[in-house]
Design a protein around this motif. Structure first.
Motif, PDB file in Angstrom:
ATOM      1  N   UNK A 243      31.421  55.821  49.795  1.00 15.59           N
ATOM      2  CA  UNK A 243      32.222  54.654  49.450  1.00 15.59           C
ATOM      3  C   UNK A 243      31.641  53.408  50.105  1.00 15.59           C
TER       4      UNK A 243
ATOM      5  N   UNK B   6      18.845  62.304  45.470  1.00  7.60           N
ATOM      6  CA  UNK B   6      18.694  63.557  46.217  1.00  7.60           C
ATOM      7  C   UNK B   6      17.266  63.705  46.739  1.00  7.60           C
TER       8      UNK B   6
ATOM      9  N   UNK C  51      30.308  63.425  55.918  1.00 12.62           N
ATOM     10  CA  UNK C  51      29.708  62.837  54.721  1.00 12.62           C
ATOM     11  C   UNK C  51      29.534  61.325  54.832  1.00 12.62           C
TER      12      UNK C  51
ATOM     13  N   UNK D  71      21.904  60.047  40.488  1.00 10.27           N
ATOM     14  CA  UNK D  71      22.395  60.946  41.536  1.00 10.27           C
ATOM     15  C   UNK D  71      21.279  61.922  41.926  1.00 10.27           C
TER      16      UNK D  71
ATOM     17  N   UNK E   2      34.300  67.298  52.879  1.00 11.13           N
ATOM     18  CA  UNK E   2      33.002  67.068  52.250  1.00 11.13           C
ATOM     19  C   UNK E   2      32.780  67.986  51.037  1.00 11.13           C
TER      20      UNK E   2
ATOM     21  N   UNK F 100      23.739  64.301  54.661  1.00  6.40           N
ATOM     22  CA  UNK F 100      24.757  63.622  55.479  1.00  6.40           C
ATOM     23  C   UNK F 100      25.414  64.590  56.458  1.00  6.40           C
ATOM     24  N   UNK F 101      26.155  64.033  57.426  1.00  9.57           N
ATOM     25  CA  UNK F 101      26.829  64.855  58.425  1.00  9.57           C
ATOM     26  C   UNK F 101      28.090  65.481  57.831  1.00  9.57           C
ATOM     27  N   UNK F 102      28.817  66.208  58.679  1.00  8.51           N
ATOM     28  CA  UNK F 102      29.979  66.954  58.197  1.00  8.51           C
ATOM     29  C   UNK F 102      31.051  66.039  57.616  1.00  8.51           C
TER      30      UNK F 102
ATOM     31  N   UNK G 143      29.651  55.944  44.200  1.00 10.24           N
ATOM     32  CA  UNK G 143      30.159  57.200  44.767  1.00 10.24           C
ATOM     33  C   UNK G 143      29.430  58.406  44.182  1.00 10.24           C
ATOM     34  N   UNK G 144      29.290  58.406  42.847  1.00 13.36           N
ATOM     35  CA  UNK G 144      28.647  59.547  42.182  1.00 13.36           C
ATOM     36  C   UNK G 144      27.190  59.668  42.629  1.00 13.36           C
TER      37      UNK G 144
ATOM     38  N   UNK H  17      26.532  61.156  45.984  1.00  8.80           N
ATOM     39  CA  UNK H  17      26.542  62.619  46.094  1.00  8.80           C
ATOM     40  C   UNK H  17      25.128  63.162  46.271  1.00  8.80           C
ATOM     41  N   UNK H  18      24.146  62.412  45.786  1.00 10.44           N
ATOM     42  CA  UNK H  18      22.763  62.843  45.956  1.00 10.44           C
ATOM     43  C   UNK H  18      22.363  62.957  47.419  1.00 10.44           C
TER      44      UNK H  18
ATOM     45  N   UNK I 229      18.652  72.625  47.806  1.00 10.22           N
ATOM     46  CA  UNK I 229      19.172  71.318  47.401  1.00 10.22           C
ATOM     47  C   UNK I 229      18.265  70.184  47.861  1.00 10.22           C
TER      48      UNK I 229
ATOM     49  N   UNK J  19      27.954  71.950  40.090  1.00  2.00           N
ATOM     50  CA  UNK J  19      27.523  70.661  40.631  1.00  2.00           C
ATOM     51  C   UNK J  19      27.442  70.778  42.156  1.00  2.00           C
TER      52      UNK J  19
ATOM     53  N   UNK K 188      33.806  67.849  41.222  1.00  2.00           N
ATOM     54  CA  UNK K 188      32.942  67.655  40.056  1.00  2.00           C
ATOM     55  C   UNK K 188      32.424  68.975  39.504  1.00  2.00           C
TER      56      UNK K 188
ATOM     57  N   UNK L 284      21.171  75.298  50.993  1.00  2.00           N
ATOM     58  CA  UNK L 284      20.944  73.958  51.523  1.00  2.00           C
ATOM     59  C   UNK L 284      19.483  73.536  51.362  1.00  2.00           C
TER      60      UNK L 284
ATOM     61  N   UNK M 128      22.272  54.785  52.300  1.00  2.00           N
ATOM     62  CA  UNK M 128      22.803  53.714  51.460  1.00  2.00           C
ATOM     63  C   UNK M 128      21.673  53.055  50.657  1.00  2.00           C
TER      64      UNK M 128
ATOM     65  N   UNK N 211      24.291  64.092  49.680  1.00  2.00           N
ATOM     66  CA  UNK N 211      25.124  65.148  50.258  1.00  2.00           C
ATOM     67  C   UNK N 211      24.346  66.123  51.153  1.00  2.00           C
ATOM     68  N   UNK N 212      23.148  66.603  50.695  1.00  2.00           N
ATOM     69  CA  UNK N 212      22.429  67.557  51.547  1.00  2.00           C
ATOM     70  C   UNK N 212      21.958  66.946  52.858  1.00  2.00           C
TER      71      UNK N 212
ATOM     72  N   UNK O 119      27.139  73.469  43.968  1.00  2.00           N
ATOM     73  CA  UNK O 119      26.078  74.383  44.397  1.00  2.00           C
ATOM     74  C   UNK O 119      24.718  73.686  44.368  1.00  2.00           C
ATOM     75  N   UNK O 120      24.514  72.859  43.354  1.00  2.00           N
ATOM     76  CA  UNK O 120      23.271  72.110  43.262  1.00  2.00           C
ATOM     77  C   UNK O 120      23.062  71.155  44.434  1.00  2.00           C
ATOM     78  N   UNK O 121      24.171  70.777  45.080  1.00  2.00           N
ATOM     79  CA  UNK O 121      24.075  69.876  46.230  1.00  2.00           C
ATOM     80  C   UNK O 121      23.955  70.644  47.534  1.00  2.00           C
ATOM     81  N   UNK O 122      23.913  71.969  47.432  1.00  2.00           N
ATOM     82  CA  UNK O 122      23.737  72.758  48.637  1.00  2.00           C
ATOM     83  C   UNK O 122      25.037  73.243  49.256  1.00  2.00           C
TER      84      UNK O 122
END
Lengths: 349, 347
Positions: free
Chosen positions: A1, B164, B118, B160, A225, B114-116, B104-105, B108-109, B84, A236, A232, B81, B125, B111-112, A238-241
């Motif tokens: 965000x 990644x 997120x 997205x 998280x 970032x910390x717990x 936001x979407x 998500x890329x 990804x 989706x 989504x 992990x 960024x 995600x692998x 799973x693809x992000x790990x």
């Protein structure tokens, strides 16, 4: 965000927390006997004051207000994560039959094992309260596991809700059988439980409820998280790990503990599980669980405290049942939120 | 990583399903490889196993036998992990993006990484904003995904995957649901990501035409689940494309790189010459009307007798023109509509 959105989110969270605090204080002060806020503060702080006020606050109102706070938050967060996991905004502890599953657990404990007294858990020690919470959670978890297994086969929302409905009937008939064979006194106790109330939790039972809710909330909060990714879709995520299976199990167990504990002590309370997350989404205009988990929890607490306040509004000792009041207070608020944001809302809620 | 190391390689891969203990093979003997900077297009008729192959290549489904290597490492031995961080996949699954914005979407890329909780670091960024910029959605970063058009939404999902930051990018049917312009844009974007960011990009698609035009390497699955790979031009010319897609009454014509209804071989042949564009469109008219093209791929026995008509295309100062010469004389046309009417009348 982005930073602007995050700041807005924090501001709304702070406002909700303030509202919850005000309602909490009001719930301690108001009722059939009005206790001035100063006396409330003295009683809470353990300072010497009016002994009657002190005992009203600490013996009766504080447990009740804490119960409303905890149960409201628990049901709301349980609903939120179920809606995310099933990717269906109609999912919730009651629509999926979790409440019914918990009822079976409670019926088993109360009707088959409960003591002879007239209160819900007379004759059960602290161990008994734990057993009650555990039985309700296990009942909720069993239903959840069954629905999850079936949801692999039927991926569409409507079938899932029908399954929830059927499981609810199944649980209901199990309860009926237990009631049929139960002693009249115990049945009376059980039926009293089904009306839903925040005031049946005593100081001795309170730690079990608060502990279970704290456990469920912390489990959920740590999953915010993966919850965002699961919103989504599992592939989706799973693809992000994301280790989907583990995350899903953790979240479901948390949802079952939350719904189970709240149901065990307050009876099957409808509405909150679906409505509070809905309100939170509209209010925050966000799908981020880092905001929605505390937001839904606060919204749930606010609805529950408001309903509890309203249930004693008539004065003279008559206490209205919680369930209809919740819907009475909550529905217009949520409808209002829907109308306010309908222009800019996503297609499917 | 060495420049020539394969990002993706599969040897003697057999894909399919397991029903209990029984293996249900879908395709086998799949051997392929893809290097950084290359775009591969996976094509095949419905039900030929494209999605299964893509899932097997990205670890979402276990292959029946054989091995897949991602950047030189066995896919089967990679944790979720780690996977990804090596392969980013855009699936066809439709989902409700709720209140999530494009930012936001795309975030998500990260995600692998970032910390717990997120939280995005300034570097994350920057990655997100770059990715949004790279697909051309810079002005829509704060728009809610639910308000995007299908094409913009597809771009956001690709962004997205770009965010990644994986060496392999897999796009499952990125052109589905898109209009003609957006389809071309999607392929163009895939090619650009391969070339500019040195990614290995795999695109599965039903747009054979675009696949033949853009891909460095064509992966072909036919109805009998046989797999072939090679340069798209080789596969088209060698007849492999035809073997995969020809159906009853439908035939792939390597000369025009298009599908044509299979009819009786043409009785009348015309010869077309002159200015390139005008001639090409005149040829399409002739083919549509059922003529054979003399000197073209339709060279039949009649061609020996000479074409029944000669069309000469010209790019005049005031637009193209066509001259139609037949035994009985010669006529000029300013539009292909007129030419078509005359051809219909004459034969």
């Amino acid at each position: 965000m982005r930073p602007a959105g995050a700041a807005r989110g924090r501001a709304i969270l702070a406002a909700l927390a303030a509202a919850a605090l005000i309602l909490f204080a009001a719930d301690l002060a108001l009722g059939s006997v009005r206790v001035p806020l100063r006396e409330v503060a003295r009683a809470l702080a353990g300072l010497p004051g009016d002994p009657t006020s002190a005992s009203i606050v600490s013996v009766f109102r504080l447990p009740k207000a804490l119960t409303a706070l905890a149960a409201g938050a628990a049901l709301a967060v349980s609903g939120l994560v179920l809606q995310t996991l099933f990717r269906n905004h109609l999912a919730g502890p009651d629509s999926l039959g979790l409440g019914a599953g918990a009822s079976v657990g409670v019926a088993l404990v109360v009707l088959a094992a409960g003591g002879p007294g007239s209160s819900l858990l007379a004759g059960l020690g602290t161990l008994g309260y734990g057993a009650l919470a555990l039985a309700a959670s296990v009942g909720a978890l069993l239903v959840l596991g069954l629905i999850l297994a079936l949801s692999r086969r039927f991926d569409d929302a409507v079938t899932l809700l029908i399954v929830g409905l059927l499981v609810g009937y199944l649980a209901g008939s199990l309860v009926s059988v237990l009631v049929y064979f139960g002693s009249p006194q115990k049945v009376q106790v059980y039926l009293g439980w089904t009306y839903g109330s925040f005031s049946s939790v005593t100081r001795r039972e309170l730690p079990v409820l608060l502990g279970s809710v704290a456990l469920g909330l912390s489990l959920t909060a740590r999953s915010s998280k993966p919850l965002n990714a699961l919103l989504l879709g599992e592939r989706f995520a799973e693809g992000l790990g994301v280790r989907v299976r583990g995350a899903r199990t953790r979240i479901l167990v948390a949802a079952a503990i939350l719904a189970g504990a709240a149901t065990a002590f307050c009876g099957p309370i409808a509405f909150l599980g679906i409505a509070a997350p809905q309100a939170a989404r509209r209010l925050f205009r966000s799908s981020d669980h880092a905001l929605l988990i505390p937001g839904s929890a606060l919204a749930g607490s606010i609805f529950a405290l408001a309903a509890d306040l309203a249930s004693q509004a008539p004065g003279g000792g008559a206490v209205l049942p919680i369930n209809p009041l919740l819907a009475l207070i909550g529905s217009p608020i949520i409808l209002g939120l829907f109308l306010r944001s309908s222009r800019s809302s996503p297609d499917r809620v | 990583m060495s420049r020539n190391l394969c990002v993706l390689a599969a040897r003697e891969l057999a894909i399919g399903w397991r029903r209990g203990r029984e293996a249900v093979p879908l395709a086998s003997g799949i051997t392929l490889s893809l290097r950084p900077g290359e775009l591969a297009a996976l094509v095949g008729p419905n039900g030929s196993g494209k999605s299964t192959l893509l899932r097997s290549l990205t670890g979402l489904q276990e292959p029946l036998s054989g091995a897949v290597e991602l950047c030189g490492r066995h896919l089967a031995g990679l944790a979720v992990e780690e996977r990804a961080r090596l392969a980013a996949t855009v699936l066809t699954d439709r989902f409700d993006s709720g209140w999530f914005t494009v930012f936001d979407i795309v975030a998500f890329g990260r995600y692998p990484f970032t910390d717990a909780r997120n939280r995005l670091s300034p570097r994350d960024r920057a990655f997100v904003l770059d990715a949004i910029e790279s697909v051309g959605l810079g002005t829509l970063a704060d728009r809610r995904c639910g308000e995007l058009s299908d094409g913009e939404r597809q771009k956001a999902l690709i962004a997205r995957a770009v965010a990644q930051d994986c060496p392999l990018l897999v796009l499952d049917e990125p052109t589905a649901f898109l209009d003609a312009g957006a389809r071309i844009e999607a392929f163009h974007l895939a090619l650009r990501l391969a070339r500019d960011q040195r990614k290995a990009v795999v695109v599965s698609t039903h747009d054979l035409d675009l696949a033949l035009r853009y891909a460095d390497s064509l992966w072909l699955l036919d109805r009998e689940h046989r797999f072939e790979s090679g340069a798209p031009e080789d596969l088209a010319l060698g007849g492999a494309v035809g073997r995969a897609f020809d159906g009853p009454g439908l035939r792939f014509d390597p000369a025009t790189s298009s599908f044509r209804a299979e009819e009786d071989s043409p009785r009348v042949f015309v010869s077309i010459e002159g200015e390139k564009a005008a001639a090409a469109w005149a040829e399409r008219v002739a083919l549509r009307l059922g003529f054979g093209i003399a000197g073209g791929s339709e060279d039949g026995p009649h061609a020996a007798d000479g074409p029944a008509a000669v069309i000469r295309a010209e790019a005049g100062p005031c637009g193209p023109g066509w001259r139609l010469r037949v035994a009985s004389g010669e006529r000029s046309f300013e539009s292909l509509e007129g030419l078509a009417a005359a051809l219909r009348e004459l034969f």
